[in-house]
Design a protein around this motif. Structure first.
Motif, PDB file in Angstrom:
ATOM      1  N   GLU A 130       0.825  -1.212   0.000  1.00  0.00           N
ATOM      2  CA  GLU A 130       0.000   0.000   0.000  1.00  0.00           C
ATOM      3  C   GLU A 130       0.859   1.261   0.000  1.00  0.00           C
ATOM      4  O   GLU A 130       0.607   2.205  -0.757  1.00  0.00           O
ATOM      5  CB  GLU A 130      -0.927  -0.002   1.211  1.00  0.00           C
ATOM      6  CG  GLU A 130      -1.829   1.234   1.277  1.00  0.00           C
ATOM      7  CD  GLU A 130      -2.694   1.268   2.517  1.00  0.00           C
ATOM      8  OE1 GLU A 130      -3.522   2.191   2.641  1.00  0.00           O
ATOM      9  OE2 GLU A 130      -2.540   0.384   3.378  1.00  0.00           O
ATOM     10  N   ALA A 131       1.880   1.289   0.850  1.00  0.00           N
ATOM     11  CA  ALA A 131       2.748   2.463   0.933  1.00  0.00           C
ATOM     12  C   ALA A 131       3.517   2.681  -0.367  1.00  0.00           C
ATOM     13  O   ALA A 131       3.681   3.822  -0.812  1.00  0.00           O
ATOM     14  CB  ALA A 131       3.715   2.308   2.106  1.00  0.00           C
ATOM     15  N   LEU A 132       3.980   1.608  -0.988  1.00  0.00           N
ATOM     16  CA  LEU A 132       4.714   1.730  -2.254  1.00  0.00           C
ATOM     17  C   LEU A 132       3.813   2.292  -3.359  1.00  0.00           C
ATOM     18  O   LEU A 132       4.247   3.126  -4.170  1.00  0.00           O
ATOM     19  CB  LEU A 132       5.267   0.370  -2.679  1.00  0.00           C
ATOM     20  CG  LEU A 132       6.406  -0.209  -1.819  1.00  0.00           C
ATOM     21  CD1 LEU A 132       6.744  -1.625  -2.274  1.00  0.00           C
ATOM     22  CD2 LEU A 132       7.645   0.673  -1.880  1.00  0.00           C
ATOM     23  N   ARG A 133       2.584   1.848  -3.393  1.00  0.00           N
ATOM     24  CA  ARG A 133       1.646   2.334  -4.426  1.00  0.00           C
ATOM     25  C   ARG A 133       1.382   3.832  -4.280  1.00  0.00           C
ATOM     26  O   ARG A 133       1.076   4.509  -5.268  1.00  0.00           O
ATOM     27  CB  ARG A 133       0.328   1.568  -4.348  1.00  0.00           C
ATOM     28  CG  ARG A 133       0.432   0.100  -4.744  1.00  0.00           C
ATOM     29  CD  ARG A 133      -0.947  -0.535  -4.867  1.00  0.00           C
ATOM     30  NE  ARG A 133      -0.844  -1.982  -5.092  1.00  0.00           N
ATOM     31  CZ  ARG A 133      -1.045  -2.902  -4.156  1.00  0.00           C
ATOM     32  NH1 ARG A 133      -1.368  -2.519  -2.918  1.00  0.00           N
ATOM     33  NH2 ARG A 133      -0.932  -4.191  -4.434  1.00  0.00           N
ATOM     34  N   ASN A 134       1.523   4.370  -3.061  1.00  0.00           N
ATOM     35  CA  ASN A 134       1.254   5.786  -2.820  1.00  0.00           C
ATOM     36  C   ASN A 134       2.482   6.680  -2.973  1.00  0.00           C
ATOM     37  O   ASN A 134       2.402   7.881  -2.737  1.00  0.00           O
ATOM     38  CB  ASN A 134       0.670   5.966  -1.407  1.00  0.00           C
ATOM     39  CG  ASN A 134      -0.710   5.349  -1.268  1.00  0.00           C
ATOM     40  OD1 ASN A 134      -1.488   5.310  -2.222  1.00  0.00           O
ATOM     41  ND2 ASN A 134      -1.026   4.847  -0.077  1.00  0.00           N
ATOM     42  N   ALA A 135       3.610   6.118  -3.368  1.00  0.00           N
ATOM     43  CA  ALA A 135       4.838   6.910  -3.528  1.00  0.00           C
ATOM     44  C   ALA A 135       4.672   7.961  -4.620  1.00  0.00           C
ATOM     45  O   ALA A 135       4.077   7.689  -5.671  1.00  0.00           O
ATOM     46  CB  ALA A 135       6.011   5.993  -3.855  1.00  0.00           C
ATOM     47  N   THR A 136       5.206   9.156  -4.372  1.00  0.00           N
ATOM     48  CA  THR A 136       5.082  10.248  -5.345  1.00  0.00           C
ATOM     49  C   THR A 136       6.422  10.805  -5.827  1.00  0.00           C
ATOM     50  O   THR A 136       6.488  11.457  -6.865  1.00  0.00           O
ATOM     51  CB  THR A 136       4.276  11.415  -4.744  1.00  0.00           C
ATOM     52  OG1 THR A 136       4.929  11.881  -3.549  1.00  0.00           O
ATOM     53  CG2 THR A 136       2.863  10.975  -4.408  1.00  0.00           C
TER      54      THR A 136
END
Length: 348
Positions: A133-139
């Motif tokens: 989940e955290a990786l998918r939200n990386a910007t």
């Protein structure tokens, strides 16, 4: 007669110099005494044995190169760390563990951070979904460093996100241990590189079949996302760490930590130091990798990161554990997959 006297003086100087080197370099009392006796009673033979087997040239070479790469980075952050640590120590000076906090900072230059939210993740079944989940939200960037990374279901799931993010223009960097992750060297790593992910091995080895004898591997398990969220702990990237996976015959018990807040900067600092040692292009410190994090809502935790490894000249984690036990007032709770008691010693 003059030449004989001069030779005797030079010989004594040589013996004294070697003995000083032995006392300075050798960590255990038993080995120190053994090498000293060898040098005294078998002068030239003892010196040859010590310089052949007593000095860890591999570690010295690794440490020297690593510290040179880290020096400039250390200069950039050291002053800020000092100020930050003093401020937080003042706020917690009544804490019973202030001695432990000070010791960790003195040995590892790791400041006490107070603006953190930490979530304990038990086993892979809790860690892996949180990581995905955290990786998918990386910007902006994803930094991943692991000892064991396998080309299995969870490994390919994280691989896919790394590739997708790299194609979106997000910086993705991956450090893998060349022994612990040997199985992905010719497969997953190539796929990552072919799709824009920057991937490098830690301490590349050539003779993989004899590499298991080497102790100088990178056992770190770090993920840093946008300089704000990080993961650290004992769980590698492998299906066997999740008891939800089918086919696992043994129950796996390990612990990981998800951190949001200021301690992420310390893990970022560690990652960049390792990256600048491994990669062909150095990563320069900018505010994008160390963004300002405002005060987090709700209760926060104090966190202090302790690091050590093949590039360390101090056993910082070992000292921290001993000091923490010595500082205990009510109880001591330990969980560890490895416990190998050594000889008792007074170290602090």
């Amino acid at each position: 007669m003059t030449w004989i006297l001069l030779a005797e003086i030079l010989y004594v100087i040589l013996i004294i110099a070697v003995m000083v080197r032995i006392i300075y370099d050798t960590q255990t009392v038993t080995k120190t005494l053994a090498y000293l006796l060898l040098v005294v009673f078998l002068p030239f033979v003892g010196i040859f044995i010590y310089f052949s087997f007593g000095i860890n040239y591999r570690k010295n070479k690794l440490y020297s190169k690593k510290i040179i790469e880290d020096y400039h980075q250390e200069e950039l952050v050291l002053e800020k760390l000092d100020l930050y640590n003093r401020k937080n120590l003042e706020a917690t000076k009544e804490n019973a563990f202030v001695g432990l906090t000070n010791m960790i900072y003195q040995t590892d230059r790791s400041p006490l951070t107070t603006n953190n939210k930490a979530e304990l993740l038990i086993n892979g079944e809790e860690k892996f979904p949180a990581v995905l989940e955290a990786l998918r939200n990386a910007t902006h960037h994803i930094h991943i460093e692991y000892y064991i990374y396998e080309d299995d279901e969870i490994g390919r799931a994280i691989e896919q996100i790394m590739i997708e993010k790299a194609k979106e223009g997000i910086e993705v960097r991956f450090i893998y241990d060349d022994f612990g992750s040997a199985s992905i060297r010719k497969s997953l790593v190539k796929r990552l590189r072919n799709n824009g992910v920057k991937a490098f091995p830690f301490y590349k080895i050539k003779l993989i079949k004899v590499a298991s004898r080497l102790n100088y591997r990178n056992h770190r398990k770090i993920i840093v996302i946008d300089g704000r969220i990080s993961f650290v702990g004992g769980i590698n990237i492998s299906d066997k760490y999740s008891n939800a996976a089918t086919g696992n015959k043994l129950y796996w018990r390990d612990t990981h930590l998800k951190i949001e807040g200021d301690s992420t900067a310390i893990l970022q600092h560690i990652f960049i130091g390792d990256w600048n040692y491994c990669a062909d292009k150095k990563l320069r410190i900018t505010d994008q990798y160390f963004p300002k994090i405002g005060e987090l809502d709700g209760p926060t935790q104090n966190i202090q990161i302790v690091s050590s490894g093949p590039d360390s000249d101090r056993r910082s984690i070992y000292y921290a554990i001993i000091k923490a036990i010595q500082s205990a007032k009510k109880e001591i709770l330990l969980t560890s997959p490895y416990f190998i008691p050594g000889k008792p010693s007074s170290i602090l």
